[in-house]
Design an enzyme around this catalytic site. Structure first.
Site, PDB file in Angstrom:
ATOM      1  N   ASP A  42      -9.484   6.425  -1.963  1.00 28.31           N
ATOM      2  CA  ASP A  42      -8.285   6.953  -2.617  1.00 28.31           C
ATOM      3  C   ASP A  42      -8.722   7.543  -3.949  1.00 28.31           C
ATOM      4  O   ASP A  42      -9.930   7.695  -4.217  1.00 28.31           O
ATOM      5  CB  ASP A  42      -7.224   5.864  -2.786  1.00 28.31           C
ATOM      6  CG  ASP A  42      -7.613   4.804  -3.814  1.00 28.31           C
ATOM      7  OD1 ASP A  42      -8.798   4.758  -4.222  1.00 28.31           O
ATOM      8  OD2 ASP A  42      -6.735   4.025  -4.215  1.00 28.31           O
TER       9      ASP A  42
ATOM     10  N   TYR B 165      -6.771   6.200   4.927  1.00 29.20           N
ATOM     11  CA  TYR B 165      -6.855   5.277   3.798  1.00 29.20           C
ATOM     12  C   TYR B 165      -6.034   4.013   4.051  1.00 29.20           C
ATOM     13  O   TYR B 165      -6.535   2.891   3.911  1.00 29.20           O
ATOM     14  CB  TYR B 165      -6.390   5.936   2.490  1.00 29.20           C
ATOM     15  CG  TYR B 165      -6.102   4.882   1.448  1.00 29.20           C
ATOM     16  CD1 TYR B 165      -7.153   4.266   0.765  1.00 29.20           C
ATOM     17  CD2 TYR B 165      -4.803   4.434   1.207  1.00 29.20           C
ATOM     18  CE1 TYR B 165      -6.904   3.246  -0.140  1.00 29.20           C
ATOM     19  CE2 TYR B 165      -4.548   3.423   0.300  1.00 29.20           C
ATOM     20  CZ  TYR B 165      -5.603   2.832  -0.374  1.00 29.20           C
ATOM     21  OH  TYR B 165      -5.359   1.805  -1.242  1.00 29.20           O
TER      22      TYR B 165
ATOM     23  N   GLU C  56       0.818  -1.220   0.000  1.00 30.38           N
ATOM     24  CA  GLU C  56       0.000   0.000   0.000  1.00 30.38           C
ATOM     25  C   GLU C  56       0.848   1.265   0.000  1.00 30.38           C
ATOM     26  O   GLU C  56       0.554   2.215  -0.730  1.00 30.38           O
ATOM     27  CB  GLU C  56      -0.956   0.000   1.197  1.00 30.38           C
ATOM     28  CG  GLU C  56      -2.107  -0.979   1.078  1.00 30.38           C
ATOM     29  CD  GLU C  56      -3.026  -0.664  -0.094  1.00 30.38           C
ATOM     30  OE1 GLU C  56      -3.145   0.523  -0.472  1.00 30.38           O
ATOM     31  OE2 GLU C  56      -3.612  -1.599  -0.651  1.00 30.38           O
TER      32      GLU C  56
END
Length: 255
Positions: free
Chosen positions: A142, A124, A41
């Site tokens: 996002d 997020y 991520e």
């Protein structure tokens, strides 16, 4: 914006089913290790998937555990990251790894709330890790999700402005909560999924990355084409309504 439970469930189910059949085979989708998912991520922020794959593979070969990252030399960590940019991300990652190693006995936290307390991890990223690794109904928004949701619901206004952005997070939460109630979840795939919340969130991101693109979206291939307001009204080139960047001003300095 009102989104009742029945409609949210239908939308979530369509996205989950589509993702189960169309998920790209990416290396971090073969594990439920929160550490590995976390590294993917932070690498994917502001970086294309095709660029990240070799970086992630090389990283996980050299630093396969959070303990390895915690005890690695900074020069080693920076070398593995070299070329991805935004070096504060990797420095924060090592700070977080050391926090986990020292304060949590090496066990990565398993809820969004606890994950968000680690250095450099925002709403997020914490939601992505919690949902993908642990199937927690944690929302994510996002750039890709933002585009999918604004088009799907025909939302006006700049999605980066606080009011519209808050609405997007609310919708994302309703959808992932609805996904958590999906009873039949039988992924026909060699990939690893912790549950329908994971599939829903990854499905939203996948739609934005592969179908609902900023320009020339492939609406005919989209599982939501019969529900998308922007597609119905011919507004996909106008939504999301992101404010244009200010014109660049050149400045010259002599030293």
């Amino acid at each position: 914006m009102e989104l009742d439970g029945a409609r949210a469930h239908r939308i979530s189910k369509k996205i989950v089913d589509w993702f189960m059949a169309n998920a790209r085979d990416l290396p971090w989708r073969h594990t439920l290790d929160p550490y590995a998912i976390w590294i993917s991520e932070i690498m994917l922020q502001q970086t294309q998937v095709k660029t990240v794959v070799p970086y992630w593979n090389r990283w996980m070969k050299r630093l396969p555990t959070i303990e390895k990252l915690a005890h690695a030399r900074e020069t080693t960590v920076l070398k593995l990251w070299e070329g991805l940019g935004y070096y504060s991300r990797v420095r924060n990652a090592q700070r977080a790894a050391r926090r986990v190693d020292v304060d949590l006995g090496g066990s990565f936290p398993n809820t969004r709330e606890s994950i968000s307390k680690l250095p450099g991890i925002g709403p997020y990223t914490s939601g992505a890790i919690a949902s993908i690794a642990f199937n927690e109904p944690a929302p994510i928004v996002d750039g890709n999700v933002m585009r999918v949701l604004t088009r799907l619901f025909g939302m006006n206004g700049d999605p980066k402005e606080s009011e519209t952005n808050e609405k997007l997070w609310t919708i994302a939460k309703v959808l992932v909560d609805a996904a958590s109630s999906i009873r039949r979840f039988d992924p026909q795939s060699n990939l690893s999924f912790s549950g329908p919340c994971s599939a829903l969130n990854q499905g939203l991101m996948e739609l934005g990355a592969t179908i609902c693109k900023p320009k020339q979206p492939a609406c005919k291939l989209c599982p939501m084409r019969g529900n998308c307001i922007a597609q119905r009204d011919g507004l996909t080139d106008q939504i999301p309504d992101i404010a244009k960047r200010a014109a660049t001003t050149r400045r010259y300095f002599f030293a």
